[in-house]
Enzyme design. Structure first.
Site, PDB file in Angstrom:
ATOM      1  N   ASP A   7       4.766  -1.089   0.201  1.00  0.00           N
ATOM      2  CA  ASP A   7       3.890  -0.043   0.739  1.00  0.00           C
ATOM      3  C   ASP A   7       3.948  -0.160   2.250  1.00  0.00           C
ATOM      4  O   ASP A   7       3.365  -1.070   2.840  1.00  0.00           O
ATOM      5  CB  ASP A   7       2.461  -0.239   0.224  1.00  0.00           C
ATOM      6  CG  ASP A   7       1.461   0.722   0.885  1.00  0.00           C
ATOM      7  OD1 ASP A   7       1.901   1.700   1.518  1.00  0.00           O
ATOM      8  OD2 ASP A   7       0.242   0.474   0.778  1.00  0.00           O
ATOM      9  N   LYS A  69       3.457   4.996  12.075  1.00  0.00           N
ATOM     10  CA  LYS A  69       3.947   5.725  10.899  1.00  0.00           C
ATOM     11  C   LYS A  69       3.765   7.232  11.081  1.00  0.00           C
ATOM     12  O   LYS A  69       4.554   8.028  10.567  1.00  0.00           O
ATOM     13  CB  LYS A  69       3.210   5.241   9.649  1.00  0.00           C
ATOM     14  CG  LYS A  69       3.614   5.938   8.356  1.00  0.00           C
ATOM     15  CD  LYS A  69       2.868   5.349   7.182  1.00  0.00           C
ATOM     16  CE  LYS A  69       3.141   6.090   5.891  1.00  0.00           C
ATOM     17  NZ  LYS A  69       2.455   5.475   4.738  1.00  0.00           N
ATOM     18  N   GLU A 147       3.327   7.876  -2.628  1.00  0.00           N
ATOM     19  CA  GLU A 147       2.226   6.911  -2.660  1.00  0.00           C
ATOM     20  C   GLU A 147       1.235   7.170  -3.795  1.00  0.00           C
ATOM     21  O   GLU A 147       0.875   6.241  -4.527  1.00  0.00           O
ATOM     22  CB  GLU A 147       1.527   6.875  -1.301  1.00  0.00           C
ATOM     23  CG  GLU A 147       2.387   6.205  -0.228  1.00  0.00           C
ATOM     24  CD  GLU A 147       1.833   6.349   1.177  1.00  0.00           C
ATOM     25  OE1 GLU A 147       0.752   6.954   1.322  1.00  0.00           O
ATOM     26  OE2 GLU A 147       2.479   5.864   2.115  1.00  0.00           O
ATOM     27  N   ASP A 169      -5.755   9.866  -2.332  1.00  0.00           N
ATOM     28  CA  ASP A 169      -5.177   8.793  -1.526  1.00  0.00           C
ATOM     29  C   ASP A 169      -5.401   9.075  -0.039  1.00  0.00           C
ATOM     30  O   ASP A 169      -4.687   9.867   0.571  1.00  0.00           O
ATOM     31  CB  ASP A 169      -3.677   8.681  -1.830  1.00  0.00           C
ATOM     32  CG  ASP A 169      -3.002   7.547  -1.072  1.00  0.00           C
ATOM     33  OD1 ASP A 169      -3.687   6.855  -0.298  1.00  0.00           O
ATOM     34  OD2 ASP A 169      -1.785   7.372  -1.242  1.00  0.00           O
TER      35      ASP A 169
END
Length: 565
Positions: A7, A69, A147, A169
Site C-alpha cells: 500500500d 503521492k 485500493e 476509502d
C-alpha cells in the site's frame, strides 16, 4: 523468493505478504507496521525515509517532503537542500526501496515481485507513474490493484460474509468508493468512483486555517518552519478531536507561544465543503451500479481519515446504518494487496477466491460528428463506459467525414469529458483507406480491456479487410533512457542504513524538541543528544537497545516540561 503486497499511501505506506494463515503485515526497521511516506535529506546528504524524516518536517521543512503521492504523474519537481531535485516517482521509489528492504530483512529472502495498490480513480498517467516508481526502486510490478478493491479483498477473506458492500476509502490524500457483491468466494466490483484530490490532508489544512484565524495570523506570512509547525499541530488537533469533543492546543509561532482550543462543531462547520464533496462519488457509484441504499448490506470504512467522528457520522446519516469495522482502516489495503499477491502466486488457500474488477474511467475516441458544419469540433465517442466489468470488449463503427479521405488516425482517450482535449490521451492507431466520397468508407473500432489494465485497440477497414492493432498497457511515462538515468541517480544516493533507523528517528525527535524549547531546557536537549551520539558510537553487544530506551525516556520527560506540541 516472495511476492508482496504494498500500500503506497499518501500519509503512510505498508507492505504485507500472503501466508497460509492469511495476509501478514511486515514491520519496518522500527518494528512498526506503518512507514510514514515522508522523505528527507540529513545534513550529510543521507536520505531519510519514514519516521526519522517525518520528525524533521517542522525543523527542516526545506529538506523534507510529504504527501507527494498527490503529484504522481504531474511532472512536479521538489527541491530538497542544495541541488537535490526529485520527481514524485523518485520520492515514491525511495519509499518503495525502504519497504522492499524491510520485507527482505523480515522474510529472509529476495522480493521478486510486488502488487501495488493505487486509488481507484487514478488515471492512466498516474498509474504509469506508480509503475515508474516501482521500476526505479528495482521492484518488478505487473499488477496494480485498486485500493478499495484491496480493502474488500481483506474484508472478504477475513469475514467470509456475503452480500453487497460499499467500501468508503478516505486516506491522507485521496478518496475512493467502490461497490462490491460478495458471494460464494466471488468478489465482484460493480462500480467505483472517487476524488484524487480529497483526503485527510485537506481536513488538516482547514484546521490549520482555523487555528490561524483564531490566532489572527495570516497563513501567507508564516515562515516555512512556522507553517510546518502549524500543520503538525493541526494534525494533532485532528487526532485529538477523534478521541474527545474538544481539544486544546499550544504552538510556537515566531518567538511567541499561542494557546487555544477547537471543538468538533467547529471542525464540522469548517469542513462542510469537503463533506459535500464526498457525496458526489458516492452517488455516482450507486447510480452506475444500479443499486439503491436499501440494497447495501454494509459499509466498510478504510483509510486513517475515516477514524474522524465527523466522517463516521456522515456515513451513518447517509446510509442509515453504522459502518462495519471488521478491518483495520490503516492496514486493510496492504493486507488486501497481499491477498492479491497470493492470488497471483496461485496459493492453494485462495483457490476458491475469485476477484473481478471494473474499468474506472470511460475509454473512447475523438470523432467529428459533421465536418461540413461551420465551426465543427471534435467530441468524445465512448467505446467502453466507466464501471464496465472487466475483461470487456466493445466495438463501434465510424465513417469518413471528408471526400477523398484516405486515412483515419483513431485517437484514444480516457475520461468523462465530452471534449477530447479535457481527457487523458493514450495514443492513436492510424489506418489507410481507399479514397471515396464522405460517408462511404467505414471502419470498426474495437476496444478490449483486461484485468491488468491493458487496452487493446483494433481498427478494421470494412471494405479492404485491413486491420491495425495496438496495445496500450500499464507501461511507463518515462522512456527507457530516462528510467536508466534516474535509476542510476537513485542508486548513487546514500540511504540511511536500516540498523541506524531507530537512532536516527530518536535524534530527529530530539531535533524537533530542541527547536520547540528555549533556555536551559534547550541546552539540556543539546547535551543529551551529544551524550547519546557518543554512547552509541562506543556501544557494543546489546548496549544500543538500553541506550535507546534511556534516551527515549529522557525525551519523554523533557516533553512533559514543554508546551504540548
Amino acid at each position: 523468493m516472495a511476492i508482496v503486497g504494498i500500500d503506497l499511501g499518501t500519509t503512510n505506506s505498508a507492505v504485507a505478504v500472503w501466508t497460509p494463515e492469511g495476509p501478514r503485515l511486515i514491520p519496518n526497521a522500527l518494528g512498526e507496521p506503518l512507514t510514514p511516506s515522508v522523505v528527507g535529506l540529513d545534513a550529510d546528504g543521507t536520505v531519510l525515509v519514514g519516521r526519522a524524516a517525518r520528525e524533521r518536517l517542522a525543523t527542516e521543512p526545506e529538506r523534507t517532503v510529504a504527501s507527494f503521492k498527490r503529484w504522481m504523474g504531474s511532472g512536479h519537481v521538489t527541491r530538497l537542500g542544495r541541488g537535490q531535485s526529485f520527481r514524485p516517482e523518485e520520492l515514491s521509489a525511495l519509499v518503495l526501496k525502504s519497504l522492499k528492504a524491510d520485507a527482505q530483512a523480515h522474510l529472509g529472502t529476495e522480493v521478486t515481485e510486488a502488487v501495488i495498490s493505487v486509488p481507484a480513480y487514478f488515471n492512466d498517467i498516474q498509474r504509469k507513474a506508480t509503475l515508474d516508481a516501482a521500476r526505479l526502486a528495482g521492484l518488478p510490478v505487473e499488477r496494480l490493484v485498486n485500493e478499495p478493491t484491496a480493502a474488500a479483498l481483506a474484508y472478504g477473506v477475513e469475514s467470509k460474509q456475503e452480500g453487497t458492500v460499499l467500501v468508503f476509502d478516505l486516506g491522507g490524500g485521496t478518496f475512493d468508493v467502490s461497490l462490491l457483491e460478495l458471494y460464494e468466494g466471488v468478489m465482484e466490483v460493480r462500480a467505483t468512483a472517487g476524488d484524487v484530490a480529497l483526503g485527510g490532508d485537506d481536513f488538516s489544512e482547514i484546521l490549520a486555517a482555523a487555528i490561524a484565524e483564531d490566532q489572527r495570523v495570516a497563513l501567507d506570512t508564516l515562515s516555512p518552519g512556522d507553517r510546518a509547525r502549524l500543520l503538525r499541530v493541526a494534525e494533532a488537533v485532528k487526532r485529538g478531536l477523534t478521541a474527545a469533543p474538544v481539544t486544546a492546543y499550544e504552538i510556537r509561532l515566531g518567538e511567541e507561544v499561542r494557546r487555544g482550543e477547537l471543538d468538533r462543531a467547529r471542525l464540522e462547520t469548517a469542513a462542510a465543503p469537503l463533506l459535500h464533496r464526498l457525496r458526489a462519488p458516492l452517488e455516482r457509484a450507486l447510480s452506475d451500479s444500479g443499486k439503491r441504499l436499501a440494497d447495501l448490506d454494509g459499509v466498510i470504512l478504510v483509510g486513517g481519515a475515516t477514524r474522524m467522528p465527523v466522517i463516521r457520522s456522515l456515513v451513518a446519516r447517509l446510509f442509515g446504518r453504522l459502518p462495519l469495522v471488521h478491518v483495520d482502516p490503516d492496514t486493510a489495503v496492504a493486507q488486501g494487496a497481499a491477498v492479491q499477491a497470493g492470488l497471483k502466486a496461485r496459493h492453494a488457500a485462495l483457490e476458491e477466491v475469485v476477484m473481478t474488477d471494473v474499468c474506472p474511467f470511460t475509454l473512447g475516441i475523438a470523432i467529428t460528428e459533421n465536418a461540413r458544419t461551420a465551426g465543427a469540433t471534435q467530441v468524445m465517442l465512448p467505446i467502453i463506459e466507466r464501471n464496465a466489468a472487466v475483461p470487456v470488449s466493445r466495438a463501434h463503427r465510424i465513417t469518413t467525414v471528408h471526400d477523398g479521405q484516405d486515412h483515419i488516425a483513431v485517437e484514444v482517450f480516457q475520461g468523462e469529458s465530452l471534449r477530447p482535449d479535457d481527457n487523458i490521451p493514450l495514443g492513436q492507431v492510424p489506418v489507410t483507406l481507399p479514397k471515396a466520397p464522405a460517408g462511404t468508407e467505414t471502419a470498426e473500432v474495437r476496444f478490449t480491456y483486461d484485468i491488468n489494465g491493458a487496452l487493446e485497440v483494433e481498427v478494421a477497414v470494412i471494405s479492404t479487410g485491413l486491420r491495425r492493432r495496438q496495445v496500450f498497457r500499464n507501461g511507463a511515462n518515462l522512456d527507457e533512457a530516462e528510467i536508466e538515468a534516474r535509476f542510476a541517480a537513485l542508486a548513487a544516493i546514500k540511504l540511511a542504513p536500516r540498523e541506524q533507523a531507530e537512532n536516527r528517528a530518536l535524534l530527529a525527535r530530539a531535533d524537533a524538541l530542541y527547536a520547540d524549547l528555549r533556555g536551559d531546557l534547550r541546552q539540556h536537549v543539546a547535551s543529551r543528544v551529544a551524550r547519546f551520539e557518543r554512547e552509541i558510537a562506543e556501544a557494543s553487544g546489546s548496549e544500543p537497545e538500553a541506550l535507546r530506551a534511556a534516551f527515549a525516556a529522557d525525551l519523554d520527560a523533557l516533553e512533559d516540561h514543554r508546551f504540548r506540541f
